[in-house]
Design a protein around this motif. Structure first.
Motif, short mmCIF file in Angstrom:
data_model
loop_
_atom_site.label_atom_id
_atom_site.label_comp_id
_atom_site.label_asym_id
_atom_site.label_seq_id
_atom_site.Cartn_x
_atom_site.Cartn_y
_atom_site.Cartn_z
N ILE A 251 0.83 -1.21 0.00
CA ILE A 251 0.00 0.00 0.00
C ILE A 251 0.86 1.26 0.00
O ILE A 251 0.48 2.28 -0.54
CB ILE A 251 -0.95 0.00 1.22
N TYR A 265 -1.89 7.29 0.71
CA TYR A 265 -2.44 7.18 2.06
C TYR A 265 -3.96 7.40 2.01
O TYR A 265 -4.74 6.60 2.53
CB TYR A 265 -1.74 8.21 2.95
N LEU A 266 -4.33 8.47 1.33
CA LEU A 266 -5.75 8.83 1.23
C LEU A 266 -6.55 7.72 0.55
O LEU A 266 -7.58 7.27 1.05
CB LEU A 266 -5.85 10.12 0.43
N SER A 268 -5.79 4.55 0.00
CA SER A 268 -5.81 3.26 0.69
C SER A 268 -6.85 3.29 1.81
O SER A 268 -7.56 2.31 2.04
CB SER A 268 -4.43 2.91 1.25
N ALA A 269 -6.95 4.43 2.48
CA ALA A 269 -7.95 4.55 3.55
C ALA A 269 -9.36 4.54 2.96
O ALA A 269 -10.28 3.96 3.53
CB ALA A 269 -7.72 5.81 4.35
N ALA A 272 -10.46 1.07 2.06
CA ALA A 272 -10.77 0.22 3.22
C ALA A 272 -12.02 0.71 3.94
O ALA A 272 -12.76 -0.08 4.51
CB ALA A 272 -9.57 0.20 4.16
N VAL A 273 -12.22 2.00 3.97
CA VAL A 273 -13.35 2.58 4.70
C VAL A 273 -14.19 3.37 3.70
O VAL A 273 -13.96 4.55 3.48
CB VAL A 273 -12.85 3.51 5.83
N LEU A 276 -15.46 7.04 3.82
CA LEU A 276 -14.56 8.18 3.65
C LEU A 276 -14.56 8.71 2.22
O LEU A 276 -14.20 9.85 1.97
CB LEU A 276 -13.13 7.76 3.99
N PRO B 365 -1.49 -0.33 7.72
CA PRO B 365 -2.26 0.69 8.43
C PRO B 365 -3.43 0.03 9.17
O PRO B 365 -3.81 -1.10 8.85
CB PRO B 365 -2.77 1.59 7.30
N TYR B 367 -6.52 0.49 9.10
CA TYR B 367 -7.77 0.23 8.39
C TYR B 367 -7.69 -0.99 7.47
O TYR B 367 -8.69 -1.33 6.85
CB TYR B 367 -8.24 1.47 7.62
N VAL B 368 -6.54 -1.61 7.33
CA VAL B 368 -6.53 -2.87 6.58
C VAL B 368 -6.26 -4.07 7.49
O VAL B 368 -6.22 -5.20 7.04
CB VAL B 368 -5.50 -2.88 5.42
N TYR B 407 -1.02 3.86 10.98
CA TYR B 407 -1.73 4.97 10.36
C TYR B 407 -3.23 4.74 10.51
O TYR B 407 -3.72 3.62 10.36
CB TYR B 407 -1.38 5.05 8.87
N GLU B 409 -7.37 6.31 9.65
CA GLU B 409 -8.10 6.96 8.57
C GLU B 409 -7.94 8.48 8.67
O GLU B 409 -7.87 9.02 9.78
CB GLU B 409 -9.60 6.65 8.65
N PRO B 410 -7.90 9.16 7.53
CA PRO B 410 -7.89 10.63 7.56
C PRO B 410 -9.17 11.15 8.22
O PRO B 410 -10.22 10.53 8.11
CB PRO B 410 -7.87 11.02 6.08
N LEU B 480 -4.02 12.38 8.42
CA LEU B 480 -4.22 13.33 7.32
C LEU B 480 -5.45 14.18 7.61
O LEU B 480 -6.51 13.66 7.92
CB LEU B 480 -4.40 12.54 6.02
#
Lengths: 486, 530
Positions: A251, A265-266, A268-269, A272-273, A276, B365, B367-368, B407, B409-410, B480
C-alpha cells in the motif's frame, strides 16, 4: 597542500587505501557502537538479512522472517553471519568490499571512456570516498551489493562482453526488479549500423533483432528465468509473494519522499473505509502511476539517449524511475548515485559550478524540508501530512525533475558516441571469440582519443568531488534515523 | 439454574450469625459491607435460542470483562485483567460458519470490531500442544460499559413483569468483573459477576427503600433450585500458596441456621502483603510527545521496594512480568525485543520477551488490519537484577516499552484519539509440585496470560494506581487532515505535478532527439553558454 591533495587524488593506491580505511573505521566504529549503545549503528534491514540467513542454516525458508523481501540468494550469501561471533558482521564487510569493487569498475569504465588515470580517480572517489556510500554499506544495507552488480553490468557491456552483461542483467533483475530498465537502454544501444537507408517495416523489425541483441536478450532472460525457477522450486509461493508480488500489492501509505505518497495514504484509507470516499471517486488514478514512470525510464530516455552516452542514460533512467516511483526512501538514492562519477565529467553541473551548486543545494534542501516535516509528524505528533509533507514531497519531486532535465539536456548536446553504438560490440565479440584482442584495443584507443578531444576535458570542473561528498555529512545520519524508525 | 452468592467481609466486620435470618425459603441479612460474587450456572434449556446456537458450535467459550476504573481486590477474588472485553474461544470444528461475532454484537453492543473468529481473533501461543490450557482463539476489545449486556438480559431473559430480575440485571452496571464460561463437556453456562465492594446506593423496587453503602441480602429459594449462600471473611492461611476463609454457609431451603465453616485451598492468584502492595503500585503513562512511536512507561514509586513477594512459598522462584493487551492501532516491533540485546533491555529496564501473538505486522495501516490486535508478555528487570548499579535503587523505577502506532483513517481536524488499556503487572512465582489449583472454588483461569505459564504458576498481582481514576490511556494520533486540503485537491495537485514533471523531462528529451547527430551544434551552444 594543494599539491599533496593532488597527489593523493592521483594515486590509485592512496584512493583505494583511503576508501578501504574509511570503511574499516566505520565498520569498527559500528561494532563498537552496537556493543555499548541500545541505539544501533547497524541497519534494521541487516537484522532482517541475518535472521533470514539463520533461518536458512536451520533448513527453513528465509521468508519465515517477516519483511524479508529479497531473493534467497542474499540470505545464502550471508550464511556466514550465522556462524556466531564476529562473523555476524561478515555481510557488512562484504557490502563494503562491494563498494570498493564498484569503485574499481567505475575507474575502469572512466578510463575506457578516455579519462586519464588522475581524473578518473578523482571522479571515482565521488563514489569511493563518499561517506554516505560508506555509511550505508557499513551499516549493512544491501544496496551497495546491488550497485556493484549494476556497475559490473555496465562494465561488461562497455567492454563488449554481451553474454556476461546479459547474465548480469538477469541476476540484477532477480535481485531487485528495477534494473530491468537498463535492459531497454542496452538493447537500444546495441544497434547494427545500417548501410541501407530504405527498408520496409518487416526489414527494420528483423534488423532490430541483430545477433547481439538476441544474445543479450536470451542471456538475461535465461538467467532471470533460471534463478526464479530454482528459487520457486526450493521456496515455493512465498518466494514469488515476497520477492515480486509484494511490490504489486503493497500500500505504501507511510510517508516517504514519493510525490504519490499523500494520495496513496488517502486512497488506501478510502478503499478500506468506503464511508470516507465521499465525493472523490477517481482516486484509483494512482494505479496508473507506473505509466509516466515506465514511459520515461524504460522507453523514452533509453530511446532518446542510450546511443549517445550509456552511463548518463542509466543515470537518467534510474533518476526518473526513483523520482516517479510510488515509494521512495533515501536508500533508493544510492541507485543513481553509483552513476554520478560517470556522468559528472561530462556534465554541465560541473561545467557551470553555479548550476551544480544550486542543484546540489536544492536537492539537499528539498530533503531537509521533507525531513523537518517528517520529524514533526513522527516524533512530535503534529499532523503535517498536509500541507507540509505533501508540499515537501512535491517540491522534492520538482527538484529531481529539474536535475533530470539537466542530465537529459547534457546528453542531448553530446554527439552520438561510437563507443556504445554500432559495430563496436560486434567487433569485440568476434575479438573475444577469436582471442585477438588488439582489434578492440585499437578501437578503444581511438575512442579515447576522440573523447579527450571532446568538450569535457576543456571544461573547468571546480571542486565537484568535495561538493558531492559533502552531501552526506550534512544530513545522512538524521535522515536515515528518521526513515529507519518507520 | 443454580445460584451461588458469596459475600466477603473484612475480618474486622465479621458477621454475627445471630443477624442472619434463615427462613424456610428465604435468607435475610441487612446492611452488609462486603465484596460479592454471584455465580449462576445455567443449562442450555434455560438460555435464549441465539445464545444456544452459538454455544452448540463451541468447544469452549470464556468471556471476561473488567471496567476502566480501578478496584481493590479481595481474597479470594485476586486475579486481574486489563480493562475491556476479553474472549477466549475454541470452536467445535475448525472451519464452521461462525456466528459468535453476531452474538457478541447482540449481547455486548454493535460497536465491537468483530468480523468472525477466523478473521478477527488471534491464536494465543501454546506452551504445549498436548496440554493446551488455553482456548485456541483470543479476542479483545475496549468496552467501557457493560450496559448493552444489561439491556440484553432485561429484554431477552427477564420477564417484563419480573421487577427483581430487571432490577438485579442493572447491578451489572457497577460490577468489577463479569465472566461467562461454557464448555461442551458440562453443557452449562456459568455467569460469574464480582463486585469488589458494596454499592454506594441501591434501591429496592419491591420494598421501595434505598440503602446507602451496603448490601441488603434477601435471597429466596426459587423452586427446586439450590441456592448456596456464603458469608465469609479471609483468615491467615496455613500455607503460603493457600487462601483461607471462615464464616458461614447456608443452603437456602435446606439449612435452618448458618453453618460455621473454615476452609483453605490453594490459589493461583494472590495479592502482595499489605505494605508491599502499597509500595509496589504502578502507574502507566506515555512519554510526551507521543508522536507515531509512543513509549509506554510503567512507573513504580520506589525502586528499592520492588522485591519478590514476601508471602511467596519458601523456595519459590519469581519474576516480575507485564502482560500487554494492545488494540490493533498500537503494536510492538517484535524483532526489537526478540534480539534479546542486553543494551536494549537495560535501557528500558526490560527482560526477555516471553510471548508476542496477534497482529504484529510492522507496515499495515489500521484500516486494513483484520485482527483485533496483539498481546505481549514481557519480563521486567528489577533494581535487584542490577547488583552493580546501586544508585538506581534510590527513588523511582521506570520501565519503558517502545511501541508504534499504525496509520489511521484521515479525519477532519487531523487528529484521532486512540485508547490503550493499562497492562497488568504481576510476579509470576513457581508453586510446589502437586499444588492443585482447580480445587479452589473461586479459581479463575482463561485470562490470556495464565495459559502462557505452566499449570503450577502463581500470580502475585500489583495494583494499578491511576492519577485520574481511569486505567485506559488516551493518545492523540496525527492523521491526514481532510479539512486543510480536500481529498480532491490532493488528487489534482498530485496529478498536475506528475504531469508537469513528466512533460518537462519530455520537453528536454524532445529537444535532444531533435538534434540527433548535431553534436557540434551542441558543443557550440554550450560554449556560448559558458
Amino acid at each position: 597542500m594543494p599539491s599533496l591533495l593532488a597527489s593523493v587524488f592521483s594515486s590509485r593506491t592512496s584512493i583505494f587505501a583511503s576508501a578501504f580505511l574509511l570503511r574499516a573505521i566505520l565498520l569498527v566504529y559500528g561494532i563498537y557502537q552496537d556493543s555499548v549503545s541500545a541505539i544501533k549503528y547497524t541497519d534494521i534491514d541487516y537484522y532482517v538479512f541475518t535472521d533470514a540467513a539463520r533461518a536458512v542454516t536451520w533448513r527453513s525458508s528465509p521468508y519465515d522472517r517477516a519483511t524479508y523481501r529479497y531473493t534467497p540468494l542474499l540470505s545464502w550469501i550471508l550464511l556466514p553471519t550465522s556462524w556466531g561471533g564476529l562473523w555476524f558482521h561478515f555481510g557488512k564487510v562484504l557490502f563494503a568490499l562491494s563498494d570498493l569493487i564498484a569503485g574499481w569498475l567505475i575507474l575502469m569504465v572512466l578510463k575506457r571512456r578516455g579519462l586519464q588515470e588522475g581524473k578518473a580517480l578523482k571522479y571515482a572517489s565521488v563514489w569511493l570516498l563518499n561517506p554516505m556510500v560508506a555509511n550505508i554499506s557499513t551499516r549493512g544495507s544491501s544496496e551497495g551489493f546491488l550497485c556493484v552488480l549494476v556497475m559490473a553490468l555496465l562494465w561488461a557491456f562497455e567492454t563488449g562482453k554481451i553474454t556476461l552483461s546479459g547474465i548480469l542483467l538477469g541476476l540484477c533483475v532477480h535481485f531487485k526488479i528495477y534494473p530491468f530498465i537498463y535492459g531497454a537502454s542496452m538493447l537500444w544501444a546495441l544497434e547494427t549500423r545500417s548501410s541501407t537507408s530504405t527498408s520496409t517495416t518487416l526489414q527494420s523489425v528483423l534488423k532490430f533483432f541483430n545477433t547481439n541483441r538476441i544474445l543479450f536478450i536470451s542471456a538475461s532472460l535465461l538467467t532471470f528465468a533460471a534463478l526464479n525457477v530454482l528459487m520457486y522450486n526450493i521456496y515455493g509461493p512465498p518466494f514469488l509473494q515476497h520477492t515480486f508480488l509484494h511490490h504489486l500489492t503493497r500500500i505504501d501509505h507511510r510517508h516517504n519522499f514519493s510525490p504519490y505518497n499523500t494520495l496513496l495514504y488517502l486512497s488506501s484509507a478510502q478503499q478500506a473505509v468506503p464511508s470516507l470516499a465521499g465525493a472523490s471517486a477517481a482516486l484509483s488514478l494512482e494505479s496508473l502511476a507506473f505509466v509516466p514512470q515506465l514511459l520515461l525510464s524504460a522507453f523514452l530516455i533509453p530511446v532518446g539517449m542510450a546511443k549517445r552516452d550509456l552511463p548518463a542514460t542509466m543515470l537518467a533512467q534510474t533518476l526518473a524511475f526513483v523520482t516517479f516511483n510510488k515509494v521512495c526512501t533515501s536508500q533508493y538514492f544510492l541507485w543513481y548515485l553509483i552513476f554520478l562519477p560517470l556522468y559528472i565529467p561530462n556534465s554541465s553541473l560541473t561545467a557551470r559550478p553555479a548550476l551544480g551548486a544550486t542543484a546540489l543545494a536544492l536537492w539537499v534542501l528539498g530533503q531537509a524540508a521533507w525531513l523537518q516535516q517528517g520529524y514533526q509528524l513522527e516524533f512530535l505528533g503534529r499532523s503535517t501530512f498536509v500541507p507540509g509533507l505533501f508540499a515537501a514531497s512535491l517540491g522534492f519531486f520538482a527538484i529531481n525533475c529539474g536535475i533530470l532535465g539537466i542530465v537529459v539536456e547534457d546528453v542531448a548536446i553530446s554527439p552520438v558516441m561510437n563507443v556504445v553504438a554500432g559495430s563496436r560490440p560486434s567487433v569485440s565479440v568476434s575479438a573475444s571469440a577469436s582471442g585477438s584482442k588488439p582489434t578492440s584495443k585499437t578501437e578503444t584507443n581511438a575512442v579515447s582519443q576522440r573523447s579527450t578531444d571532446g568538450p569535457r576535458s576543456s571544461r573547468p570542473r571546480g571542486n565537484s568531488v568535495l561538493d558531492i561528498s559533502d552531501i552526506t555529512s550534512v544530513h545522512l545520519g538524521p535522515r536515515n534515523r528518521v526513515l529507519k524508525s518507520n | 439454574m443454580r445460584r451461588r452468592p458469596t459475600y466477603i467481609t473484612h475480618p474486622s466486620r465479621a458477621v454475627n450469625p445471630a443477624d442472619i435470618q434463615v427462613y424456610q425459603n428465604q435468607l435475610l441479612l441487612g446492611a452488609l459491607k462486603a465484596a460479592r460474587e454471584e455465580r449462576l450456572t445455567l443449562g442450555l434449556e434455560e438460555l435464549p435460542q441465539d445464545v444456544v446456537d452459538v454455544l452448540k458450535e463451541s468447544h469452549e467459550l470464556h468471556v471476561r470483562w473488567a471496567p476502566e476504573r480501578p478496584y481493590n481486590t479481595t481474597v479470594p477474588f485476586l486475579s486481574r485483567i486489563s480493562p475491556g472485553l476479553h474472549v477466549l474461544y475454541t470452536p467445535l470444528k475448525e472451519d464452521q460458519p461462525d456466528r459468535l461475532c453476531n452474538l457478541l454484537h447482540q449481547v455486548l453492543g454493535p460497536g465491537l470490531r468483530c468480523e468472525s473468529p477466523q478473521s478477527t481473533f488471534t491464536s494465543p501461543a501454546l506452551i504445549s500442544e498436548r496440554f493446551a490450557q488455553t482456548a485456541s482463539l483470543q479476542y479483545y476489545s475496549l468496552l467501557p460499559s457493560i450496559k448493552p449486556l444489561v439491556a440484553y438480559l432485561q429484554r431477552k431473559v427477564c420477564r417484563p413483569s419480573d421487577l427483581v430480575c430487571l432490577h438485579t440485571a442493572t447491578l451489572l452496571n457497577i460490577a468489577d468483573s463479569v465472566d461467562f464460561d461454557y464448555d461442551s463437556i458440562s453443557h452449562t453456562l456459568t455467569l460469574t459477576t464480582m463486585w469488589s465492594r458494596q454499592p454506594d446506593i441501591i434501591y429496592d423496587p419491591i420494598g421501595e427503600f434505598t440503602t446507602l453503602d451496603a448490601w441488603n441480602l434477601d435471597i429466596p429459594r426459587s423452586g427446586s433450585d439450590k441456592v448456596e449462600v456464603g458469608i465469609l471473611s479471609p483468615a491467615p492461611a496455613p500455607e503460603p500458596s493457600d487462601l483461607q476463609l471462615s464464616g458461614f454457609l447456608i443452603v437456602v431451603g435446606e439449612d435452618d441456621h448458618p453453618k460455621p465453616t473454615l476452609f483453605s485451598f490453594p490459589s493461583r492468584h494472590h495479592s502482595l502483603s499489605l505494605d508491599q502492595s502499597k509500595l509496589q503500585r504502578y502507574t502507566i503513562s506515555f512519554d510526551k510527545p507521543t508522536g507515531l512511536h509512543p513509549i509506554l512507561r510503567i512507573s513504580f514509586a520506589s525502586a528499592s521496594s520492588l522485591t519478590e513477594p514476601k508471602n511467596k512459598p519458601v523456595g519459590s522462584v519469581c519474576a516480575l512480568q507485564t502482560y500487554l493487551t494492545l488494540p490493533s492501532h498500537i503494536f510492538a516491533d517484535k524483532y526489537a525485543f526478540l534480539s534479546n540485546d542486553p543494551l536494549f533491555q537495560k535501557s528500558h529496564n526490560l527482560g526477555r520477551l516471553r510471548s508476542i501473538t496477534g497482529e504484529t505486522d510492522l507496515e499495515a495501516p489500521n484500516y486494513v488490519v483484520n485482527k483485533w490486535g496483539s498481546t505481549i508478555l514481557l519480563e521486567i528487570q528489577t533494581p535487584n537484577d542490577r547488583e552493580s548499579n546501586h544508585k538506581d535503587s534510590a527513588g523511582m523505577w521506570d520501565v519503558t516499552i517502545p511501541l508504534h502506532l499504525r496509520y489511521l483513517e484521515p479525519t477532519a481536524g487531523g487528529t484521532s484519539t486512540v485508547e490503550v488499556p493499562w497492562p497488568i503487572v504481576f510476579w509470576a512465582c513457581t508453586a510446589e509440585d502437586g499444588t492443585k489449583f482447580p480445587v479452589n472454588p473461586f479459581d479463575r483461569t482463561q485470562l490470556g496470560y495464565d495459559g502462557l505459564f505452566g499449570p503450577r504458576t502463581m500470580f502475585y498481582h500489583l495494583n494499578p494506581a491511576p492519577q485520574n481514576g481511569t486505567i485506559v490511556e488516551r493518545i492523540a494520533v496525527p492523521v491526514l487532515d481532510t479539512e486543510v486540503t480536500s481529498p480532491r485537491t490532493i488528487e489534482y495537485l498530485t496529478i498536475v505535478s506528475i504531469a508537469l514533471g513528466f512533460l518537462w523531462v519530455l520537453f528536454k528529451l524532445r529537444w535532444s532527439t531533435s538534434r540527433t547527430g548535431s553534436g557540434n551544434d551542441g558543443k557550440k551552444n554550450l560554449k556560448k553558454k559558458l
